[in-house]
Design a protein around this motif. Structure first.
Motif, PDB file in Angstrom:
ATOM      1  N   LEU A 127     -11.441 -14.167 -20.874  1.00 16.35           N
ATOM      2  CA  LEU A 127     -10.228 -14.476 -21.641  1.00 16.35           C
ATOM      3  C   LEU A 127      -9.468 -13.209 -22.012  1.00 16.35           C
ATOM      4  N   SER A 128      -9.603 -12.177 -21.222  1.00 16.54           N
ATOM      5  CA  SER A 128      -8.972 -10.885 -21.499  1.00 16.54           C
ATOM      6  C   SER A 128      -7.866 -10.600 -20.490  1.00 16.54           C
ATOM      7  N   ILE A 129      -6.683 -10.281 -20.986  1.00 20.79           N
ATOM      8  CA  ILE A 129      -5.561  -9.931 -20.108  1.00 20.79           C
ATOM      9  C   ILE A 129      -5.913  -8.724 -19.250  1.00 20.79           C
ATOM     10  N   GLN A 130      -6.585  -7.768 -19.843  1.00 20.76           N
ATOM     11  CA  GLN A 130      -6.989  -6.580 -19.096  1.00 20.76           C
ATOM     12  C   GLN A 130      -7.884  -6.951 -17.911  1.00 20.76           C
ATOM     13  N   GLN A 131      -8.829  -7.853 -18.126  1.00 24.67           N
ATOM     14  CA  GLN A 131      -9.716  -8.281 -17.051  1.00 24.67           C
ATOM     15  C   GLN A 131      -8.947  -9.017 -15.961  1.00 24.67           C
ATOM     16  N   TRP A 132      -7.983  -9.827 -16.349  1.00 23.73           N
ATOM     17  CA  TRP A 132      -7.176 -10.528 -15.349  1.00 23.73           C
ATOM     18  C   TRP A 132      -6.410  -9.535 -14.483  1.00 23.73           C
ATOM     19  N   ALA A 133      -5.853  -8.499 -15.129  1.00 22.01           N
ATOM     20  CA  ALA A 133      -5.077  -7.504 -14.385  1.00 22.01           C
ATOM     21  C   ALA A 133      -5.959  -6.682 -13.455  1.00 22.01           C
ATOM     22  N   LEU A 134      -7.205  -6.453 -13.863  1.00 21.93           N
ATOM     23  CA  LEU A 134      -8.116  -5.660 -13.031  1.00 21.93           C
ATOM     24  C   LEU A 134      -8.429  -6.350 -11.706  1.00 21.93           C
ATOM     25  N   THR A 135      -8.296  -7.677 -11.663  1.00 27.29           N
ATOM     26  CA  THR A 135      -8.531  -8.364 -10.394  1.00 27.29           C
ATOM     27  C   THR A 135      -7.502  -7.926  -9.348  1.00 27.29           C
ATOM     28  N   VAL A 136      -6.273  -7.699  -9.798  1.00 26.22           N
ATOM     29  CA  VAL A 136      -5.210  -7.249  -8.897  1.00 26.22           C
ATOM     30  C   VAL A 136      -5.476  -5.814  -8.461  1.00 26.22           C
ATOM     31  N   THR A 137      -5.853  -4.967  -9.419  1.00 23.92           N
ATOM     32  CA  THR A 137      -6.160  -3.570  -9.108  1.00 23.92           C
ATOM     33  C   THR A 137      -7.280  -3.483  -8.083  1.00 23.92           C
ATOM     34  N   ARG A 138      -8.326  -4.225  -8.327  1.00 27.78           N
ATOM     35  CA  ARG A 138      -9.482  -4.181  -7.428  1.00 27.78           C
ATOM     36  C   ARG A 138      -9.122  -4.670  -6.029  1.00 27.78           C
ATOM     37  N   ALA A 139      -8.294  -5.698  -5.946  1.00 33.95           N
ATOM     38  CA  ALA A 139      -7.913  -6.247  -4.645  1.00 33.95           C
ATOM     39  C   ALA A 139      -7.047  -5.278  -3.850  1.00 33.95           C
ATOM     40  N   MET A 140      -6.272  -4.436  -4.540  1.00 37.85           N
ATOM     41  CA  MET A 140      -5.352  -3.529  -3.852  1.00 37.85           C
ATOM     42  C   MET A 140      -6.014  -2.241  -3.384  1.00 37.85           C
ATOM     43  N   ILE A 141      -7.141  -1.881  -3.994  1.00 40.02           N
ATOM     44  CA  ILE A 141      -7.800  -0.631  -3.623  1.00 40.02           C
ATOM     45  C   ILE A 141      -8.519  -0.801  -2.294  1.00 40.02           C
ATOM     46  N   LYS A 142      -8.216   0.089  -1.356  1.00 45.19           N
ATOM     47  CA  LYS A 142      -8.778   0.008  -0.012  1.00 45.19           C
ATOM     48  C   LYS A 142      -9.746   1.168   0.208  1.00 45.19           C
ATOM     49  N   THR A 143     -11.028   0.847   0.241  1.00 46.55           N
ATOM     50  CA  THR A 143     -12.030   1.890   0.434  1.00 46.55           C
ATOM     51  C   THR A 143     -13.313   1.269   0.974  1.00 46.55           C
ATOM     52  N   ASP A 144     -14.066   2.084   1.709  1.00 40.55           N
ATOM     53  CA  ASP A 144     -15.371   1.675   2.210  1.00 40.55           C
ATOM     54  C   ASP A 144     -16.489   2.290   1.380  1.00 40.55           C
ATOM     55  N   GLU A 145     -16.125   2.927   0.295  1.00 45.45           N
ATOM     56  CA  GLU A 145     -17.109   3.655  -0.503  1.00 45.45           C
ATOM     57  C   GLU A 145     -17.366   2.993  -1.855  1.00 45.45           C
ATOM     58  N   GLY A 146     -17.177   1.700  -1.956  1.00 42.84           N
ATOM     59  CA  GLY A 146     -17.407   1.011  -3.215  1.00 42.84           C
ATOM     60  C   GLY A 146     -16.117   0.742  -3.953  1.00 42.84           C
ATOM     61  N   ASP A 147     -16.246   0.161  -5.145  1.00 43.02           N
ATOM     62  CA  ASP A 147     -15.061  -0.223  -5.914  1.00 43.02           C
ATOM     63  C   ASP A 147     -14.805   0.708  -7.086  1.00 43.02           C
ATOM     64  N   TYR A 148     -15.492   1.866  -7.127  1.00 41.00           N
ATOM     65  CA  TYR A 148     -15.314   2.868  -8.183  1.00 41.00           C
ATOM     66  C   TYR A 148     -15.552   2.292  -9.579  1.00 41.00           C
ATOM     67  N   GLY A 149     -16.447   1.338  -9.650  1.00 40.54           N
ATOM     68  CA  GLY A 149     -16.785   0.767 -10.946  1.00 40.54           C
ATOM     69  C   GLY A 149     -15.764  -0.197 -11.504  1.00 40.54           C
ATOM     70  N   ILE A 150     -14.779  -0.585 -10.693  1.00 40.89           N
ATOM     71  CA  ILE A 150     -13.746  -1.512 -11.153  1.00 40.89           C
ATOM     72  C   ILE A 150     -14.272  -2.934 -11.029  1.00 40.89           C
ATOM     73  N   GLY A 151     -14.513  -3.551 -12.150  1.00 40.33           N
ATOM     74  CA  GLY A 151     -15.031  -4.906 -12.138  1.00 40.33           C
ATOM     75  C   GLY A 151     -14.124  -5.839 -12.922  1.00 40.33           C
ATOM     76  N   SER A 152     -14.257  -7.117 -12.669  1.00 38.72           N
ATOM     77  CA  SER A 152     -13.482  -8.111 -13.398  1.00 38.72           C
ATOM     78  C   SER A 152     -14.310  -9.369 -13.570  1.00 38.72           C
ATOM     79  N   ALA A 153     -14.066 -10.063 -14.669  1.00 39.63           N
ATOM     80  CA  ALA A 153     -14.846 -11.257 -14.975  1.00 39.63           C
ATOM     81  C   ALA A 153     -14.315 -12.501 -14.273  1.00 39.63           C
TER      82      ALA A 153
END
Length: 242
Positions: free
Chosen positions: A182-208
């Motif tokens: 129920l956090s706006i920040q967590q909702w926004a992180l889903t977009v951030t995580r989806a846009m990051i393109k890497t084969d080395e992990g997600d840099y600790g970016i998680g979302s609920a």
């Protein structure tokens, strides 16, 4: 949208002492990003940490609180909004005009500095800069709506907004498993995580929540909150308690 209302709101937001905070906070972010780059060089992990904790976790909510409540709160407090309400203006148009200006302030002082800070720390690699900027953009739209609505429904909007941003979003919504959804920040992180393109992990970016859920919730809060703000403006009481 009404150009006159938008112009008055813009001058109110950037022409008062609150404008100092609007400038200081992004300058601090840029300064920290330069320091991180000088100390550790190009580092996606450090970029993600700083943008996640400072920009999306602190800068954007606080700027939205300043802009959202400042767009209409002072007019309600001093009673000058009565002159605006006395004119034959659509209440929803007033709400949209004030929201657009407040959101423009967030883009200028929050989203763009986030993008610049990301480029400074990590360049264009992995789309970290653009990912966090996109997250900040969508989070800013929702936050501004919430705080604009708070300013209309209560005289204690700043206090309630601070408690929401610092307690719920930063503490409860960031760490308590059930509340994270129920956090706006967590909702926004889903977009951030989806846009990051890497084969080395997600840099600790998680979302609920999942990406479709996060985007949907951000849209619902923004649209429904803005609509309800316009509705409340139709019956706002200028004097006395809300």
């Amino acid at each position: 949208m009404n150009a006159t209302v938008a112009g008055l709101t813009w001058r109110s937001l950037v022409g008062r002492r609150r404008a100092v905070l609007l400038v200081v906070l992004p300058v601090v972010l840029i300064g920290l990003s330069v320091l991180v780059r000088l100390v550790s060089g190009e580092s996606p992990d450090n970029a993600a940490d700083l943008l996640g904790s400072f920009s999306l976790g602190f800068l954007i909510p606080l700027l939205c609180l300043i802009a959202g409540t400042g767009a209409i709160g002072p007019e309600i407090d001093d009673g000058s909004i009565v002159y605006l309400m006395a004119k034959p203006l659509n209440r929803y148009g007033i709400a949209v005009s004030k929201w657009v200006v407040a959101f423009a302030v967030i883009v200028l002082f929050g989203v763009l500095p986030t993008l610049v800070a990301g480029f400074i720390m990590n360049g264009t690699a992995d789309d970290i800069a653009t990912g966090y900027a996109a997250g900040a953009l969508l989070a800013g739209a929702a936050y501004v709506t919430v705080f604009l609505l708070l300013a209309v429904v209560t005289r204690n909007a700043v206090v309630i907004g601070l408690l929401y941003a610092l307690v719920w979003e930063a503490a409860v919504g960031g760490y308590v498993p059930g509340a994270r959804a129920l956090s706006i920040q967590q909702w926004a992180l889903t977009v951030t995580r989806a846009m990051i393109k890497t084969d080395e992990g997600d840099y600790g970016i998680g979302s609920a929540v999942a990406l479709p859920t996060g985007v949907t919730l951000l849209a619902v809060v923004t649209v429904a909150g803005l609509a309800y703000t316009g509705y409340r403006l139709r019956s706002i009481r200028i004097t006395g308690d809300e």
